[in-house]
Scaffold this active site. Structure first.
Site, PDB file in Angstrom:
ATOM      1  N   LEU A 213       0.834  -1.200   0.000  1.00  0.00           N
ATOM      2  CA  LEU A 213       0.000   0.000   0.000  1.00  0.00           C
ATOM      3  C   LEU A 213       0.872   1.255   0.000  1.00  0.00           C
ATOM      4  O   LEU A 213       1.950   1.277   0.600  1.00  0.00           O
ATOM      5  CB  LEU A 213      -0.926  -0.026   1.213  1.00  0.00           C
ATOM      6  CG  LEU A 213      -1.935  -1.188   1.151  1.00  0.00           C
ATOM      7  CD1 LEU A 213      -2.549  -1.456   2.509  1.00  0.00           C
ATOM      8  CD2 LEU A 213      -3.018  -0.894   0.104  1.00  0.00           C
TER       9      LEU A 213
ATOM     10  N   HIS B  52       0.563 -11.445   9.358  1.00  0.00           N
ATOM     11  CA  HIS B  52       1.728 -11.908   8.601  1.00  0.00           C
ATOM     12  C   HIS B  52       2.078 -13.325   9.066  1.00  0.00           C
ATOM     13  O   HIS B  52       2.139 -13.574  10.278  1.00  0.00           O
ATOM     14  CB  HIS B  52       2.915 -10.963   8.844  1.00  0.00           C
ATOM     15  CG  HIS B  52       4.172 -11.416   8.165  1.00  0.00           C
ATOM     16  ND1 HIS B  52       4.349 -11.325   6.808  1.00  0.00           N
ATOM     17  CD2 HIS B  52       5.299 -11.998   8.652  1.00  0.00           C
ATOM     18  CE1 HIS B  52       5.531 -11.829   6.484  1.00  0.00           C
ATOM     19  NE2 HIS B  52       6.130 -12.240   7.583  1.00  0.00           N
TER      20      HIS B  52
HETATM   21  C1  GRF Z   1      -2.197 -15.940   5.322  1.00  0.00           C
HETATM   22  O1  GRF Z   1      -1.160 -16.833   5.576  1.00  0.00           O
HETATM   23  C2  GRF Z   1      -1.802 -14.550   5.760  1.00  0.00           C
HETATM   24  O2  GRF Z   1      -0.978 -14.546   6.876  1.00  0.00           O
HETATM   25  C3  GRF Z   1      -1.042 -14.047   4.572  1.00  0.00           C
HETATM   26  O3  GRF Z   1      -1.733 -14.559   3.461  1.00  0.00           O
HETATM   27  C4  GRF Z   1      -2.431 -15.738   3.825  1.00  0.00           C
HETATM   28  C5  GRF Z   1      -3.862 -15.498   3.496  1.00  0.00           C
HETATM   29  O4  GRF Z   1      -4.644 -16.631   3.717  1.00  0.00           O
HETATM   30  N1  GRF Z   1      -0.909 -12.614   4.624  1.00  0.00           N
HETATM   31  P1  GRF Z   1      -6.227 -16.516   3.660  1.00  0.00           P
HETATM   32  O5  GRF Z   1      -6.582 -15.846   2.327  1.00  0.00           O
HETATM   33  O6  GRF Z   1      -6.684 -15.713   4.837  1.00  0.00           O
HETATM   34  O7  GRF Z   1      -6.718 -17.924   3.699  1.00  0.00           O
END
Ligand code: GRF
Length: 224
Positions: free
Chosen positions: A93, A117
């Site tokens: 962003l 994260h």
């Molecule tokens: C998760 O591992 C999150 O930490 C990362 O991307 C993934 C998204 O998974 N930023 P979801 O789309 O919530 O299943």
């Protein structure tokens, strides 16, 4: 009750965890809108299934990032969110977007954008955190909910959870173990925000204890 905007590009399992926690009364808020940059994102289908408004702003081929992010701000602002949750939103962003949801009196000085994260920050920021942890030989991996600033995964840390790295783990196995913890801690962090329990001291996030129902004793943030 806070109004939550969720930005997601993919499967949306973290979105689902937030929707479920709102429905179960574990978050004093509701998801007001789900925005995606990917037309076929499963997250959009999950939003529709939960009767939540959706916004699609395709990003394929976009080169003018400030203009794209200005459009995101316009679309989100229609839904007057108190908090913007990034949940697998696969775009960096711009400062203009970060500023648009900066600290406000309603957020007690905290930024109004949070991210999940899949790594133990400040280690392994950016893409493929679990792959990075495996390649590095880390014994523990985990996930982090943090406020979003202008850097990549550098904002103040709200909460983290740790999982072991097991012998022979594949990236998929480790990611699944981490994801379970993501679904546990993200709703918690959003509820702390909704309850006005988060404060910033420098870059340290303070989680104020909640009052027990009796009003007499203080509880740890994890007791609720
Ligand atoms: C998760 O591992 C999150 O930490 C990362 O991307 C993934 C998204 O998974 N930023 P979801 O789309 O919530 O299943």
């Amino acid at each position: 009750m806070i109004r939550i905007a969720v930005l997601a590009s993919g499967g949306g399992t973290n979105l689902q965890a937030l929707l479920d926690a709102c429905a179960a009364g574990q978050i004093d808020g509701r998801v007001a809108v789900v925005l995606s940059n990917v037309p076929e994102a499963r997250a959009l289908a999950r939003a529709r299934e939960a009767d939540v408004a959706t916004e699609l702003v395709p990003s394929k081929g976009v080169v003018d990032r400030p203009a794209y992010d200005a459009e995101l701000v316009t679309r989100l602002s229609r839904h007057a969110p108190d908090l913007v949750c990034l949940a697998g939103f696969m775009r960096l962003l711009t400062p203009g977007f970060i500023r648009a949801f900066g600290p406000a009196p309603s957020s007690r000085g905290c930024p109004r954008i949070v991210n999940i994260h899949p790594g133990l920050l400040p280690g392994f920021p950016g893409l493929h955190a679990q792959r990075q942890a495996l390649a590095y030989g880390a014994r523990f991996a985990g996930c982090t909910v943090h406020f979003v600033d202008e850097g990549t995964d550098t904002g103040p840390i709200i909460v983290q959870a740790v999982v072991p790295v097991l012998e022979g783990d594949t990236e998929e196995e480790l990611s699944a173990r981490v994801l379970q913890e993501e679904h546990r801690i993200y709703p918690r962090a959003v509820q702390w925000f909704a309850q006005g329990r988060l404060a910033l001291e420098g870059r340290r996030v303070i989680v104020r204890a909640a009052r027990a129902p009796s009003g007499h004793s203080l509880r740890s943030p994890w007791d609720d």
